[in-house]
Design a protein around this motif. Structure first.
Motif, PDB file in Angstrom:
ATOM      1  N   GLU A 105      -5.632   3.058   3.492  1.00 40.93           N
ATOM      2  CA  GLU A 105      -5.056   1.520   3.933  1.00 40.93           C
ATOM      3  C   GLU A 105      -4.029   1.392   4.856  1.00 40.93           C
ATOM      4  O   GLU A 105      -3.953   0.868   5.777  1.00 40.93           O
ATOM      5  CB  GLU A 105      -4.997   1.090   1.996  1.00 40.93           C
ATOM      6  N   VAL A 106      -2.442   2.424   4.304  1.00 40.45           N
ATOM      7  CA  VAL A 106      -2.141   2.630   5.188  1.00 40.45           C
ATOM      8  C   VAL A 106      -2.224   2.888   6.624  1.00 40.45           C
ATOM      9  O   VAL A 106      -1.338   2.208   7.992  1.00 40.45           O
ATOM     10  CB  VAL A 106      -0.563   3.409   4.876  1.00 40.45           C
ATOM     11  N   ARG A 107      -2.818   3.955   7.156  1.00 40.02           N
ATOM     12  CA  ARG A 107      -3.285   4.378   7.984  1.00 40.02           C
ATOM     13  C   ARG A 107      -4.097   2.708   9.082  1.00 40.02           C
ATOM     14  O   ARG A 107      -3.458   3.060   9.822  1.00 40.02           O
ATOM     15  CB  ARG A 107      -4.151   5.293   8.042  1.00 40.02           C
ATOM     16  N   ASP A 108      -4.822   2.531   8.049  1.00 40.17           N
ATOM     17  CA  ASP A 108      -5.938   0.920   8.739  1.00 40.17           C
ATOM     18  C   ASP A 108      -4.752   0.223   8.694  1.00 40.17           C
ATOM     19  O   ASP A 108      -4.911  -0.428   9.856  1.00 40.17           O
ATOM     20  CB  ASP A 108      -7.066   1.302   7.738  1.00 40.17           C
ATOM     21  N   LEU A 109      -3.683   0.057   8.106  1.00 40.14           N
ATOM     22  CA  LEU A 109      -3.152  -1.216   8.357  1.00 40.14           C
ATOM     23  C   LEU A 109      -1.294  -1.075   9.579  1.00 40.14           C
ATOM     24  O   LEU A 109      -1.729  -1.957   9.551  1.00 40.14           O
ATOM     25  CB  LEU A 109      -2.229  -1.485   7.342  1.00 40.14           C
ATOM     26  N   ASP A 110      -1.193   0.160   9.908  1.00 34.79           N
ATOM     27  CA  ASP A 110      -0.678   0.733  10.888  1.00 34.79           C
ATOM     28  C   ASP A 110      -1.149   0.436  12.483  1.00 34.79           C
ATOM     29  O   ASP A 110      -0.795  -0.549  12.957  1.00 34.79           O
ATOM     30  CB  ASP A 110      -0.360   2.385  10.763  1.00 34.79           C
ATOM     31  N   ALA A 111      -2.823   0.744  12.314  1.00 31.35           N
ATOM     32  CA  ALA A 111      -3.460   0.884  13.161  1.00 31.35           C
ATOM     33  C   ALA A 111      -3.061  -1.311  13.711  1.00 31.35           C
ATOM     34  O   ALA A 111      -3.342  -1.415  14.906  1.00 31.35           O
ATOM     35  CB  ALA A 111      -4.772   0.767  13.001  1.00 31.35           C
ATOM     36  N   GLN A 112      -3.654  -2.298  12.769  1.00 34.67           N
ATOM     37  CA  GLN A 112      -3.615  -3.230  12.795  1.00 34.67           C
ATOM     38  C   GLN A 112      -2.380  -4.186  13.489  1.00 34.67           C
ATOM     39  O   GLN A 112      -2.248  -4.875  14.039  1.00 34.67           O
ATOM     40  CB  GLN A 112      -4.429  -4.169  11.200  1.00 34.67           C
ATOM     41  N   ILE A 113      -1.475  -3.365  12.827  1.00 31.15           N
ATOM     42  CA  ILE A 113      -0.024  -3.632  13.192  1.00 31.15           C
ATOM     43  C   ILE A 113       0.605  -3.411  14.337  1.00 31.15           C
ATOM     44  O   ILE A 113       0.742  -4.065  15.112  1.00 31.15           O
ATOM     45  CB  ILE A 113       1.276  -3.394  12.141  1.00 31.15           C
ATOM     46  N   LYS A 114      -0.291  -2.315  15.024  1.00 33.88           N
ATOM     47  CA  LYS A 114       0.117  -1.366  16.301  1.00 33.88           C
ATOM     48  C   LYS A 114      -0.852  -3.046  17.490  1.00 33.88           C
ATOM     49  O   LYS A 114      -0.144  -3.307  17.848  1.00 33.88           O
ATOM     50  CB  LYS A 114      -0.751  -0.487  17.196  1.00 33.88           C
ATOM     51  N   ALA A 150       0.922  -1.219   0.052  1.00 34.93           N
ATOM     52  CA  ALA A 150       0.070  -0.103   0.027  1.00 34.93           C
ATOM     53  C   ALA A 150       0.952   1.275   0.302  1.00 34.93           C
ATOM     54  O   ALA A 150       0.915   2.611  -0.750  1.00 34.93           O
ATOM     55  CB  ALA A 150      -1.198   0.294   0.984  1.00 34.93           C
ATOM     56  N   PHE A 151       2.116   1.149   1.056  1.00 30.48           N
ATOM     57  CA  PHE A 151       2.802   2.143   0.752  1.00 30.48           C
ATOM     58  C   PHE A 151       3.739   2.486  -0.496  1.00 30.48           C
ATOM     59  O   PHE A 151       3.951   3.618  -0.490  1.00 30.48           O
ATOM     60  CB  PHE A 151       3.686   2.270   1.220  1.00 30.48           C
ATOM     61  N   ALA A 152       4.014   1.538  -0.871  1.00 33.51           N
ATOM     62  CA  ALA A 152       3.821   2.042  -2.926  1.00 33.51           C
ATOM     63  C   ALA A 152       3.845   2.147  -3.457  1.00 33.51           C
ATOM     64  O   ALA A 152       3.482   3.073  -4.068  1.00 33.51           O
ATOM     65  CB  ALA A 152       4.789   0.734  -3.329  1.00 33.51           C
ATOM     66  N   ARG A 153       2.129   1.839  -3.575  1.00 36.43           N
ATOM     67  CA  ARG A 153       0.972   2.463  -4.262  1.00 36.43           C
ATOM     68  C   ARG A 153       0.949   4.201  -4.257  1.00 36.43           C
ATOM     69  O   ARG A 153       1.062   4.804  -4.752  1.00 36.43           O
ATOM     70  CB  ARG A 153      -0.079   1.968  -4.217  1.00 36.43           C
ATOM     71  N   MET A 154       0.848   4.843  -2.452  1.00 36.77           N
ATOM     72  CA  MET A 154       0.783   5.727  -2.343  1.00 36.77           C
ATOM     73  C   MET A 154       2.276   6.616  -3.110  1.00 36.77           C
ATOM     74  O   MET A 154       2.019   7.704  -2.985  1.00 36.77           O
ATOM     75  CB  MET A 154       1.072   5.906  -0.401  1.00 36.77           C
ATOM     76  N   LYS A 155       3.401   6.442  -2.520  1.00 37.22           N
ATOM     77  CA  LYS A 155       4.571   6.826  -3.289  1.00 37.22           C
ATOM     78  C   LYS A 155       4.198   6.527  -4.740  1.00 37.22           C
ATOM     79  O   LYS A 155       4.714   7.806  -5.636  1.00 37.22           O
ATOM     80  CB  LYS A 155       5.431   6.394  -2.998  1.00 37.22           C
ATOM     81  N   SER A 156       3.620   6.192  -5.408  1.00 41.56           N
ATOM     82  CA  SER A 156       3.586   6.211  -6.608  1.00 41.56           C
ATOM     83  C   SER A 156       2.452   6.960  -7.662  1.00 41.56           C
ATOM     84  O   SER A 156       2.649   7.536  -8.527  1.00 41.56           O
ATOM     85  CB  SER A 156       3.271   5.004  -7.167  1.00 41.56           C
TER      86      SER A 156
END
Length: 403
Positions: free
Chosen positions: A35-44, A14-20
């Motif tokens: 998506e990155v922010r949501d995944l950050d919360a899940q990873i935490k 998701a971060f790669a898509r965000m950068k592109s």
């Protein structure tokens, strides 16, 4: 629920898509960012759960009872050994406990795991001299039957860390910034706090012994208690010796092997020496919960010490009313070619004892010499380490010779 590794992979994509999409802007960037922010919360959350699982002591076998109470009342060392040896015994509960103990220690057993709770049972329940536990020929009152209560250093207040799964580093403040008084419009003194760490890493202790078939088949409480006493005694003594001195090949570094502990040369008498040791601990700001540990040889000298009128001075006076423990685990050969005895004073909570595993027993009924006699070969191991948090918390007397 996705695993932590899978969540990390999804976030990277998701971060790669965000950068592109950074230059393009629009919905693609916003969707990737969400998506990155949501995944950050899940990873935490996933990391928190993983961390808690590593620290978790285990789930009770029965929701309405504590596991340690269940183990103390039902776990049989004799049945566990007999069952592992393939003998015809009912060891269903002992096998059920194995999964719990593996979760505690964070590793698979090399044989069977034995919980240390069972070694506490006699100390918690026995009020007699042990004569009723086994026939009087065995003298069970001379055995150390609990790793927690019978171990001298633990009784003095050592800090015990259990459930460890890897090397443990504990941050320690070595020095603090300098504070100074200054005149108006003058610069304050500069300085940085200094930190290091105390490291505990697994050290292994164990022994191989041989038990008779009758002993492990015997279901009487007397034999069960004797088996526990035998294992607990030897491991407790080994941990004690390592915590007090250690430093040998593959051993933990105990107090007397720790660099930087304070020393006090023998000063004319035991009474003068202990006074100097107390003073050094006072100057070093050592916590007031302090006590002495020394040998029975020093006890003999203290008992024979008399005042000017030829009357015994008494142990409380010689040790200045500080708690003192006499024990044969303290070394008596510290000097070169002499009988120099150990005499230690300090805050024993500064001594750390790390425990990585429960008692680990591997049963081998096919070892050649044991098999020929119908016996069982048993290997018992424990994994521990020792460290001192602040070396200045202990003072060791040197030159204490006992004629």
């Amino acid at each position: 629920m996705l695993k932590l590794s899978e969540l990390l992979e999804k976030r990277a994509a998701a971060f790669a898509r965000m950068k592109s999409a950074q230059e393009e802007g629009g919905d693609t960037f916003d969707q990737a960012e969400t998506e990155v922010r949501d995944l950050d919360a899940q990873i935490k959350r996933a990391r928190s759960i993983d961390d808690m699982e590593r620290r978790e002591a285990g789930t009770p076998l029965h929701g309405d009872r504590q596991l340690d109470t269940e183990i103390r009342s039902r776990f049989s060392l004799a049945r566990a050994v007999a069952g592992a040896a393939g003998l015809a015994v009912d060891w269903g509960f002992e096998r059920e406990v194995q999964q719990e103990l593996q979760q505690r220690s964070g590793r698979a057993a090399k044989g069977i795991l034995v919980p240390t709770e069972i070694f506490e049972r006699r100390v918690l329940t026995s009020t007699g001299d042990g004569a009723a536990i086994v026939p009087t020929d065995y003298r069970p009152d001379l055995y150390i039957s609990a790793l927690t209560a019978a171990s001298v250093v633990r009784g003095l207040g050592a800090t015990v860390l259990t459930g460890l799964t890897g090397n443990l580093e504990i941050p320690r403040e070595a020095a603090s910034p300098a504070i100074g008084w200054v005149a108006e419009n003058s610069a304050l003194p500069t300085g940085d706090a200094d930190f290091d760490s105390v490291t505990l890493s697994p050290k292994h202790a164990g022994a191989i012994t041989e038990w008779s078939r009758n002993m492990v088949m015997q279901s009487s409480p007397q034999v069960e208690q004797l088996l526990r006493n035998m294992l607990a005694r030897d491991l407790a003594l080994a941990i004690d010796r390592a915590a007090i001195k250690g430093g040998g090949a593959n051993e933990p570094d105990g107090i007397l092997s720790t660099a930087g502990i304070q020393t006090q040369a023998y000063a004319a008498s035991i009474m003068d020496t202990t006074a100097e040791m107390i003073a050094k601990a006072d100057v070093a700001n050592v916590d007031a919960r302090r006590s002495f540990l020394t040998t029975n040889g020093v006890k003999k000298i203290a008992l024979k010490t008399k005042d000017g009128d030829g009357l015994p001075i008494g142990i409380p006076t010689i040790f200045h009313n500080e708690p003192v423990t006499f024990n044969n685990q303290v070394p008596t050969n510290l000097g070169t070619g002499t009988d120099e005895h150990g005499l230690i004073y300090g805050d024993w909570s500064e001594l750390l004892i790390g425990i990585w595993s429960e008692l680990d027993i591997l049963v081998n009924p096919y070892e050649a010499s044991a098999y020929a006699k119908g016996n069982i070969s048993i290997r018992a191991m424990a994994t521990v380490d020792c460290a001192v948090r602040h070396a200045a918390a202990f003072v060791s007397a040197t030159g204490v010779e006992v004629a």
